[in-house]
Design a protein around this motif. Sequence first.
Motif, PDB file in Angstrom:
ATOM      1  N   ILE A 227      50.627  37.887  42.806  1.00  0.00           N
ATOM      2  CA  ILE A 227      49.958  37.159  43.894  1.00  0.00           C
ATOM      3  C   ILE A 227      48.818  36.302  43.357  1.00  0.00           C
ATOM      4  CG2 ILE A 227      48.503  37.426  45.946  1.00  0.00           C
ATOM      5  CD1 ILE A 227      50.200  39.796  46.736  1.00  0.00           C
ATOM      6  N   ILE A 228      48.041  36.855  42.426  1.00  0.00           N
ATOM      7  CA  ILE A 228      46.907  36.114  41.863  1.00  0.00           C
ATOM      8  C   ILE A 228      47.387  34.845  41.173  1.00  0.00           C
ATOM      9  CG2 ILE A 228      45.093  36.179  40.104  1.00  0.00           C
ATOM     10  CD1 ILE A 228      44.857  39.241  40.797  1.00  0.00           C
ATOM     11  N   PHE A 229      48.463  34.925  40.392  1.00  0.00           N
ATOM     12  CA  PHE A 229      48.957  33.738  39.683  1.00  0.00           C
ATOM     13  C   PHE A 229      49.726  32.793  40.605  1.00  0.00           C
ATOM     14  CE2 PHE A 229      48.173  36.457  35.924  1.00  0.00           C
ATOM     15  CZ  PHE A 229      47.358  35.558  35.220  1.00  0.00           C
ATOM     16  N   MET A 230      50.183  33.301  41.738  1.00  0.00           N
ATOM     17  CA  MET A 230      50.758  32.412  42.757  1.00  0.00           C
ATOM     18  C   MET A 230      49.668  31.504  43.337  1.00  0.00           C
ATOM     19  SD  MET A 230      53.315  34.990  44.838  1.00  0.00           S
ATOM     20  CE  MET A 230      53.487  33.898  46.258  1.00  0.00           C
ATOM     21  N   HIS A 231      48.429  31.976  43.250  1.00  0.00           N
ATOM     22  CA  HIS A 231      47.279  31.210  43.728  1.00  0.00           C
ATOM     23  C   HIS A 231      46.333  30.935  42.553  1.00  0.00           C
ATOM     24  CE1 HIS A 231      48.896  33.399  47.220  1.00  0.00           C
ATOM     25  NE2 HIS A 231      48.488  32.367  47.944  1.00  0.00           N
ATOM     26  N   ALA A 232      46.922  30.492  41.454  1.00  0.00           N
ATOM     27  CA  ALA A 232      46.172  30.299  40.206  1.00  0.00           C
ATOM     28  C   ALA A 232      45.003  29.331  40.358  1.00  0.00           C
ATOM     29  CB  ALA A 232      47.115  29.811  39.108  1.00  0.00           C
ATOM     30  N   LEU A 322      40.316  37.436  47.370  1.00  0.00           N
ATOM     31  CA  LEU A 322      39.590  36.176  47.231  1.00  0.00           C
ATOM     32  C   LEU A 322      40.508  34.990  46.963  1.00  0.00           C
ATOM     33  CD1 LEU A 322      36.488  37.415  45.189  1.00  0.00           C
ATOM     34  CD2 LEU A 322      36.642  36.965  47.647  1.00  0.00           C
ATOM     35  N   THR A 323      41.552  35.184  46.160  1.00  0.00           N
ATOM     36  CA  THR A 323      42.443  34.052  45.848  1.00  0.00           C
ATOM     37  C   THR A 323      43.342  33.681  47.024  1.00  0.00           C
ATOM     38  OG1 THR A 323      44.096  35.538  44.844  1.00  0.00           O
ATOM     39  CG2 THR A 323      42.487  34.511  43.361  1.00  0.00           C
ATOM     40  N   THR A 324      43.655  34.653  47.885  1.00  0.00           N
ATOM     41  CA  THR A 324      44.496  34.348  49.057  1.00  0.00           C
ATOM     42  C   THR A 324      43.665  33.850  50.237  1.00  0.00           C
ATOM     43  OG1 THR A 324      44.408  36.687  49.721  1.00  0.00           O
ATOM     44  CG2 THR A 324      46.330  35.955  48.430  1.00  0.00           C
ATOM     45  N   ASN A 325      42.332  33.841  50.055  1.00  0.00           N
ATOM     46  CA  ASN A 325      41.424  33.275  51.056  1.00  0.00           C
ATOM     47  C   ASN A 325      41.543  33.952  52.421  1.00  0.00           C
ATOM     48  OD1 ASN A 325      39.319  31.457  51.656  1.00  0.00           O
ATOM     49  ND2 ASN A 325      40.742  30.005  52.589  1.00  0.00           N
ATOM     50  N   VAL A 326      41.664  35.277  52.427  1.00  0.00           N
ATOM     51  CA  VAL A 326      41.761  36.003  53.700  1.00  0.00           C
ATOM     52  C   VAL A 326      40.412  36.557  54.149  1.00  0.00           C
ATOM     53  CG1 VAL A 326      44.174  36.637  53.365  1.00  0.00           C
ATOM     54  CG2 VAL A 326      42.386  38.165  52.507  1.00  0.00           C
ATOM     55  N   LEU A 327      39.377  36.273  53.360  1.00  0.00           N
ATOM     56  CA  LEU A 327      38.060  36.839  53.652  1.00  0.00           C
ATOM     57  C   LEU A 327      37.496  36.415  55.013  1.00  0.00           C
ATOM     58  CD1 LEU A 327      35.872  38.678  52.624  1.00  0.00           C
ATOM     59  CD2 LEU A 327      34.898  36.778  51.351  1.00  0.00           C
ATOM     60  N   GLY A 340      45.953  40.170  52.400  1.00  0.00           N
ATOM     61  CA  GLY A 340      46.082  39.427  51.153  1.00  0.00           C
ATOM     62  C   GLY A 340      47.483  39.538  50.574  1.00  0.00           C
ATOM     63  N   PHE A 341      48.053  40.733  50.615  1.00  0.00           N
ATOM     64  CA  PHE A 341      49.407  40.933  50.094  1.00  0.00           C
ATOM     65  C   PHE A 341      50.456  40.320  51.019  1.00  0.00           C
ATOM     66  CE2 PHE A 341      47.293  43.952  47.359  1.00  0.00           C
ATOM     67  CZ  PHE A 341      48.048  43.891  46.191  1.00  0.00           C
ATOM     68  N   THR A 342      50.173  40.258  52.317  1.00  0.00           N
ATOM     69  CA  THR A 342      51.099  39.623  53.250  1.00  0.00           C
ATOM     70  C   THR A 342      51.145  38.117  53.008  1.00  0.00           C
ATOM     71  OG1 THR A 342      50.664  41.322  54.921  1.00  0.00           O
ATOM     72  CG2 THR A 342      51.641  39.272  55.692  1.00  0.00           C
ATOM     73  N   VAL A 343      49.993  37.520  52.700  1.00  0.00           N
ATOM     74  CA  VAL A 343      49.951  36.093  52.367  1.00  0.00           C
ATOM     75  C   VAL A 343      50.816  35.827  51.133  1.00  0.00           C
ATOM     76  CG1 VAL A 343      48.480  34.231  51.488  1.00  0.00           C
ATOM     77  CG2 VAL A 343      47.701  35.645  53.401  1.00  0.00           C
ATOM     78  N   GLY A 344      50.753  36.754  50.168  1.00  0.00           N
ATOM     79  CA  GLY A 344      51.515  36.574  48.942  1.00  0.00           C
ATOM     80  C   GLY A 344      52.983  36.919  49.064  1.00  0.00           C
ATOM     81  N   PHE A 345      53.292  38.040  49.713  1.00  0.00           N
ATOM     82  CA  PHE A 345      54.661  38.560  49.759  1.00  0.00           C
ATOM     83  C   PHE A 345      55.344  38.434  51.124  1.00  0.00           C
ATOM     84  CE2 PHE A 345      53.397  41.677  46.175  1.00  0.00           C
ATOM     85  CZ  PHE A 345      53.765  40.738  45.217  1.00  0.00           C
TER      86      PHE A 345
END
Length: 458
Positions: A227-232, A322-327, A340-345
Amino acid sequence: MQLQAIVEDINSILWGPIMLILLVGTGVVFTIRLKGLQVRKFTLAFKQTFGGMFKKGQADEDGMSSFQALATAIAAQVGTGNLAGVATAIALGGPGAIFWMWVSGFFGMATIFAEAVLAQLHTEKRDGEITGGPAYYIKNGLGSKGLAAFFAVSIILALGFMGNMVQSSSIAEAVYAAFNIPNVVTGIVIAVIVGLIILGGISRIASFTEKIVPIMAGFYIVGSLVIIFMHADMILPAFEMIFVGAFNPKAATGGVIGVGLKESLRYGVARGVFSNEAGMGSTPHAHAVAKVKHPAEQGLVSIMGVVIDTGIVCTLTALVILTTNVLPTGLFGAQLTQEGFTVGFGNFGTTFIAICLFFFSLSTIIGWYYFAEANVKYLVGKKGVPVFRLFVLICIVFGTTISAEIVWELADVFNGLMIIPNLIALLGLSSLVIKVANDYEGPFLHHKPAQYENKRVR
């Protein structure tokens, strides 16, 4: 509820600034007196930990291998706090709380080294089995049976009963959200799994933790990195938010989170301490029974537990958020991490977190059970273990049927109470820790007769 309000008031005092200062301050004292050992000997600690990872070692009445002891400690350290606790720290203290979590983890390495060394030095044979932990170094090192008994009762209540009720509740809620399975059914399944493991004694517990911990940690680490590298493109801004937010929280998020430096520091330090458990007196029970040639060897291994828990797993959770900007979504705790994981997966994010929470919490239950059992043996001997096991299994099922809030608050009370005698012992026996460390760095590493080499008969 009046009881909950009273307990919350007690926790606000017990877990106020004084407790956090004492915990971090103890780490600062040991860092200075050990001359930054966690930095100077980091490479050696890494080799000592992972060099023996694949060595076959059978846990028995004389203890377990060094890696098995670490795995048992990490099983307890890596839990819901790594998912929900980190998210809570960010939600209430801003991204800068992660910086202060790192700071508390750094000093916690020195504290946990001291705990492991003292636990190695003060062990006893009880009913034919080697056992140890803070109760033993408080009794034998400080010479205080009263404080030792106080610690033992506190940890049995905090971890063995109430803490494990919270863990089973966390699993049940996650499983229900992902698979719509009734909570009580999940509770019964957990109790059966836990019962099969703990009935096998130290051998089965050690075998379980050394296998499951690398798998569950690896699963979560890989998922987080994907997920982090998906939002590098957000990685550098995320670190910027952490470092800027540590000293100017409002600037880090453009004022979206209205927190100040006080909140950032408080929640970062608190969640760091709760997560890696340095100074809390829990992990020494595992490190006490490790089969090593010198007490300081296991002290170095224990340092890696903090690195894995706080430095890797907690940091990855923070970066996902922080990288998925769900804060700015206003979510809190595990729900924030899940978002955050839902944004990624996508929808699989909910299932991913449910699987992680299941194994994180299950391993924590096993680790906490083992720690509490050592104190049951201290108080009443091996004869009290069967009854204790039964109550633990009942608590696991019961925990899935009630609101975890009051139970978690009560667990925090006894967590706080058990820390006090442990810190007294650590500071009171600090000169002994330094003596052992010097003995290790001098004679032992230079292949000369060392005072503490092979001190315990295996």
